[in-house]
Design an enzyme around this catalytic site. Structure first.
Site, PDB file in Angstrom:
ATOM      1  N   CYS A 150       0.772  -1.014  -0.309  1.00 25.88           N
ATOM      2  CA  CYS A 150      -0.270   0.362   0.071  1.00 25.88           C
ATOM      3  C   CYS A 150       0.733   1.633   0.145  1.00 25.88           C
ATOM      4  O   CYS A 150      -0.171   2.382   0.040  1.00 25.88           O
ATOM      5  CB  CYS A 150      -1.134  -0.051   1.117  1.00 25.88           C
ATOM      6  SG  CYS A 150      -0.542  -0.659   2.779  1.00 25.88           S
ATOM      7  N   GLU A 203       8.132  -4.074   5.634  1.00 28.30           N
ATOM      8  CA  GLU A 203       8.247  -3.047   5.372  1.00 28.30           C
ATOM      9  C   GLU A 203       8.767  -1.969   4.082  1.00 28.30           C
ATOM     10  O   GLU A 203       8.116  -1.746   3.015  1.00 28.30           O
ATOM     11  CB  GLU A 203       7.322  -1.372   5.414  1.00 28.30           C
ATOM     12  CG  GLU A 203       6.042  -1.144   5.374  1.00 28.30           C
ATOM     13  CD  GLU A 203       4.701  -1.344   5.209  1.00 28.30           C
ATOM     14  OE1 GLU A 203       4.555  -2.973   4.652  1.00 28.30           O
ATOM     15  OE2 GLU A 203       3.749  -1.063   4.709  1.00 28.30           O
ATOM     16  N   HIS A 243      -1.873   6.589   4.007  1.00 24.80           N
ATOM     17  CA  HIS A 243      -0.475   7.031   3.854  1.00 24.80           C
ATOM     18  C   HIS A 243      -0.050   8.018   3.241  1.00 24.80           C
ATOM     19  O   HIS A 243      -0.555   8.292   2.410  1.00 24.80           O
ATOM     20  CB  HIS A 243      -0.229   5.454   3.047  1.00 24.80           C
ATOM     21  CG  HIS A 243      -0.411   4.177   3.848  1.00 24.80           C
ATOM     22  ND1 HIS A 243      -0.480   3.874   5.380  1.00 24.80           N
ATOM     23  CD2 HIS A 243       0.394   2.709   3.240  1.00 24.80           C
ATOM     24  CE1 HIS A 243      -0.869   3.281   5.547  1.00 24.80           C
ATOM     25  NE2 HIS A 243      -0.308   2.292   4.691  1.00 24.80           N
TER      26      HIS A 243
END
Ligand SMILES: NC(=O)c1ccc[n+]([C@@H]2O[C@H](COP(=O)([O-])OP(=O)(O)OC[C@H]3O[C@@H](n4cnc5c(N)ncnc54)[C@H](OP(=O)(O)O)[C@@H]3O)[C@@H](O)[C@H]2O)c1
Length: 352
Positions: A150, A203, A243
């Site tokens: 994402c 991540e 985000h």
């Protein structure tokens, strides 16, 4: 009236991304959420009983009374969207692809495999050609296609027009990622209130390697990772959805902030050319105000399907810097998979 839309299944339908799939598919012009699949904890229950619905609109009626299926049940839908935890996705997604389904996955498990497309249709639609190799290699009648993490997806949408116009040599990114990115219930509230967590497992590696696959080369011999360096620092912040990422880039040829803005604003891709139902008219939207984008104000722009850029300015270290914001469960997850399915349908690759 008969619902003529293509039946699709959602794996992990009760979760954070799964709920977003159900919401988007209920209103979709081509697809209808016909089979909802979740863990043994939920299988056999009605969707409304098994799901702790966390979205602000009502649970769609088309889903509420459906009986949730287990992963071992055969599915009739030709298209399967996966929002499974990575720990269980591998085997389940492969089994579905082997038995003829088109699997559109949000999970990291298969993203970096050499015969699996990692897709952002505006950025690398041509990577769908690897599906033929995948089927041949694995002897599958179906296939797996994936969308990126994402935070990667929003950064790469902003980077692509820069790469096209000026070339890229280095990317430095610091993220401020919403809590919904960790699923539900996700991060404990005592870790999140009055706090920032400067670590999100795997991540940073995903942002680095996925970006290089997405913006790298592709030809008869497969994928070649882009050669520029990506350095990512990922943080969890007390924001519900959206985000935000601070990005600095070194370009190969000189670019002023106005040049960068012009490249981003004129950027279009295959979804806009084909006028796909989920495509934002303009994939990268640039805000001129000094204090935008902000997650609470801007994450739903273009129904959550665009990346919102702001603060494009000179960077004393690398040359240019900007902020990019995007909705993490819409364009960052479910909406991305659905756009991939729309592209594959238009290209005649769905097993319909
Ligand atoms: N959240 C985001 O913004 C985001 C963005 C991009 C990608 N992703 C990825 O999308 C996937 C789903 O994330 P999420 O945030 O939606 O997670 P989540 O809220 O925890 O939901 C997980 C879903 O998977 C099911 N499940 C859990 N354990 C299972 C098991 N052992 N076997 C089979 N099914 C199981 C759950 O069903 P039950 O309800 O029955 O337990 C639920 O439907 C992950 O791979 C994640 O990395 C998430």
């Amino acid at each position: 009236m008969r619902d003529e839309r293509i039946p699709v299944a959602v794996l992990g339908a009760t979760g954070s991304v799964g709920q977003r799939f159900v919401q988007l598919l209920a209103a979709h012009p081509w697809f209808r959420p016909a089979e909802l699949v979740a863990s043994e904890r939920s299988a056999g229950k009605r969707y409304r009983e098994a799901t702790d619905w966390r979205l602000d609109a009502f649970m769609p009626e088309i889903a509420a009374d459906q009986r949730i299926r287990g992963y071992n049940e055969d599915l009739e839908s030709p298209v399967v969207f996966s929002a499974l935890p990575a720990e269980v996705a591998g085997e389940i997604e492969q089994r579905m692809a082997r038995s003829g389904h088109a699997v559109l996955s949000n999970t990291r498990t298969h993203r970096m495999e050499s015969d699996v497309p990692l897709l952002i249709p505006e950025v690398n639609a041509e990577h769908i050609a690897v599906i033929e190799t995948q089927r041949r290699n694995r002897g599958w009648s179906g296939f797996i296609a994936t969308n990126p993490n994402c935070s990667t997806i929003h950064m790469v949408l902003a980077l692509k027009p820069i790469q096209q116009a000026f070339g890229l040599e280095a990317v430095l990114v610091t993220t401020m990622q919403a809590v919904s990115g960790a699923g539900y219930p996700g991060v404990p509230s005592l870790d999140m209130i009055d706090n920032i967590v400067p670590y999100i497992g795997d991540e940073e590696e995903k942002m680095q390697t996925e970006t290089q696959k997405l913006l790298g080369g592709f030809g008869p011999d497969g994928f070649t990772p882009a050669e520029f360096i990506v350095s990512a620092s990922c943080n969890r912040v007390p924001v519900r959805d959206g985000h935000t990422e601070c990005v600095s880039v070194r370009t190969s040829s000189p670019a002023t902030p106005d040049d960068v803005i012009a490249a981003m604003e004129s950027f279009r891709g295959k979804p806009q050319e084909l006028d796909l139902p989920s495509a934002p008219p303009q994939p990268v939207i640039v805000r001129r105000e000094a204090n935008r984008p902000q997650p609470a104000l801007d994450r739903d722009t273009a129904r959550g399907m665009a990346s919102i850029v702001g603060r494009v300015r000179p960077c004393p270290l690398l040359g240019t810097k900007f902020v990019v914001l995007g909705h993490n469960t819409v364009r960052g997850a479910a909406g991305a998979s659905i756009l991939n399915a729309e592209l594959l349908k238009e290209e005649g690759l769905l097993p319909l």
